[in-house]
Scaffold this motif. Structure first.
Motif, PDB file in Angstrom:
ATOM      1  N   THR A  27      49.516 -33.632 -24.911  1.00 38.03           N
ATOM      2  CA  THR A  27      49.632 -32.333 -25.585  1.00 38.03           C
ATOM      3  C   THR A  27      50.153 -32.559 -26.994  1.00 38.03           C
ATOM      4  OG1 THR A  27      51.928 -31.847 -24.910  1.00 38.03           O
ATOM      5  CG2 THR A  27      50.169 -31.133 -23.412  1.00 38.03           C
ATOM      6  N   HIS A  79      51.578 -27.690 -22.926  1.00 36.48           N
ATOM      7  CA  HIS A  79      52.667 -28.231 -23.747  1.00 36.48           C
ATOM      8  C   HIS A  79      53.990 -27.542 -23.409  1.00 36.48           C
ATOM      9  CE1 HIS A  79      54.521 -30.258 -27.183  1.00 36.48           C
ATOM     10  NE2 HIS A  79      55.193 -29.133 -27.340  1.00 36.48           N
ATOM     11  N   GLY A 111      54.343 -35.377 -24.949  1.00 41.57           N
ATOM     12  CA  GLY A 111      53.896 -34.281 -25.795  1.00 41.57           C
ATOM     13  C   GLY A 111      54.476 -34.470 -27.185  1.00 41.57           C
TER      14      GLY A 111
END
Length: 364
Positions: A55, A246, A5
């Protein structure tokens, strides 16, 4: 898993809210240009096409103060320097005042597919007291415009336990938000952070006491779940399938890379943080970081983060500590703070309300 992420801290605000201690500075067009260039340099520095980014989260501050072109250039650079998943969740935090129909369509066109709109309250008097720039009507319009622009994953922030707040006003705001075309609500209990304008006796003396705060929180959980927003973390509620992917990375000790002043990372076996200084971030070829943990996600941290989630802690994941946890568990169950099915333990809404104390007792 080799996924990653990416968190982009956008430290600009039109005006800093009186309760906020997140790092932010006043926005200017020239600073935004220099900041964006620095973000792009840093993305190139960390480039790793073997890592799949699933993400991306633009947090702040007020990320929606960037132009769609600036935001799009950052997404494009991530796509060039990493393997950006075609189904990646790309979230942008936004103030209602910075959104309009044109900008929302532009944001959709550059790949933003999730909005987190800072509403906080649907009562104008409360918004004014918090120092927010928008009205309740503008917040509602922003959500409706976002849905019209094609956003199918919209989150709104709600703040409770405000000065002088009663159950009726909390329920009003929660009901108004739940009725909008949104899929997620992040609901926070107001804290008076050190050094903020709210860090004063005048505000603290008007805050609900512990019992009233508990009534507000538990009432909100019940109301939101009746409206289809199921609690999946201490402060987060979602319709099925719309949990923040996320933010779940944080609670599951998965890798994330933070870029920008004050950004934090858990990346390649270390936790590190960037200095809270936009001038330094812009001036440096590569952001300067301080390692805060050489070996993150040990037993205590892993357990603490997992217990923030409604799904809880799988006991087989902490086999060496399983017996000690089970020994401590009965009084928590008897008092309604936790539950177990023998394989997993999780906190109840009452336990979430006291999560720091409950988790400390269980884990430390």
């Amino acid at each position: 898993m080799n996924t990653l992420g990416i968190y982009i801290h956008v430290p600009f605000c039109g005006r800093k809210c009186d309760y906020c201690d997140f790092y932010s500075v006043n926005w200017s067009s020239s600073a935004a240009v220099d900041y964006t260039a620095a973000v792009l340099r840093n993305i190139r520095h960390y480039s790793d096409t073997a890592r799949t980014v699933d993400t991306v989260y633009f947090g702040g501050g007020t990320p929606s103060l960037l132009t769609a072109e600036q935001t799009g250039s950052i997404i494009s650079e991530i796509r060039s320097c990493f393997d950006l998943d075609s189904n990646a969740e790309i979230t942008l935090e936004a103030n209602p005042c910075t959104l309009n129909a044109v900008k929302l369509k532009e944001l959709r066109s550059i790949g933003v597919n999730r909005l987190s709109i800072g509403v906080q309250s649907m009562i104008d008097e409360e918004l004014k007291m918090l120092g927010r720039l928008h009205t309740a009507r503008r917040a509602e319009q922003a959500v409706l415009e976002a849905a019209e622009a094609g956003f199918e994953n919209i989150s709104c922030d709600l703040m409770i336990a405000l000065p002088d707040q009663k159950t009726e006003s909390m329920r009003y705001s929660a009901e108004k938000l739940a009725a909008l075309p949104i899929q997620h609500i992040s609901a926070y209990i107001l804290n008076t952070e050190n050094g903020t304008p709210f860090d004063c006796a005048e505000i603290r003396d008007r805050l609900p006491d512990e019992d009233d705060t508990a009534e507000l929180y538990l009432g909100m959980v019940e109301l939101l779940e009746k409206r289809g927003f199921m609690q999946y973390e201490v402060s987060n509620f979602a319709k099925k399938g719309f949990e923040s992917r996320h933010n779940c990375r944080y609670w599951k000790c998965m890798d994330y890379l933070g870029i920008g002043p004050a950004a934090h990372s858990c990346y390649e076996g270390k936790r590190f943080a960037v200095e809270r200084d936009i001038a330094a971030f812009i001036a440096d070829d590569v952001q300067q970081v301080t390692v805060t943990d050489e070996a993150p996600c040990g037993f205590e941290e892993f357990s603490m983060l997992r217990l923030r989630l409604k799904e809880g802690l799988l006991l087989d994941d902490v086999e060496e500590h399983k017996a000690d946890i089970l020994r401590k568990l009965p009084p928590l169950i008897n008092d309604g703070y936790a539950e177990t099915d023998g394989e997993r333990i999780w906190l109840t809404p009452k336990g979430f309300l006291m999560s720091n104390s409950v988790i400390e007792y269980l884990v430390f």
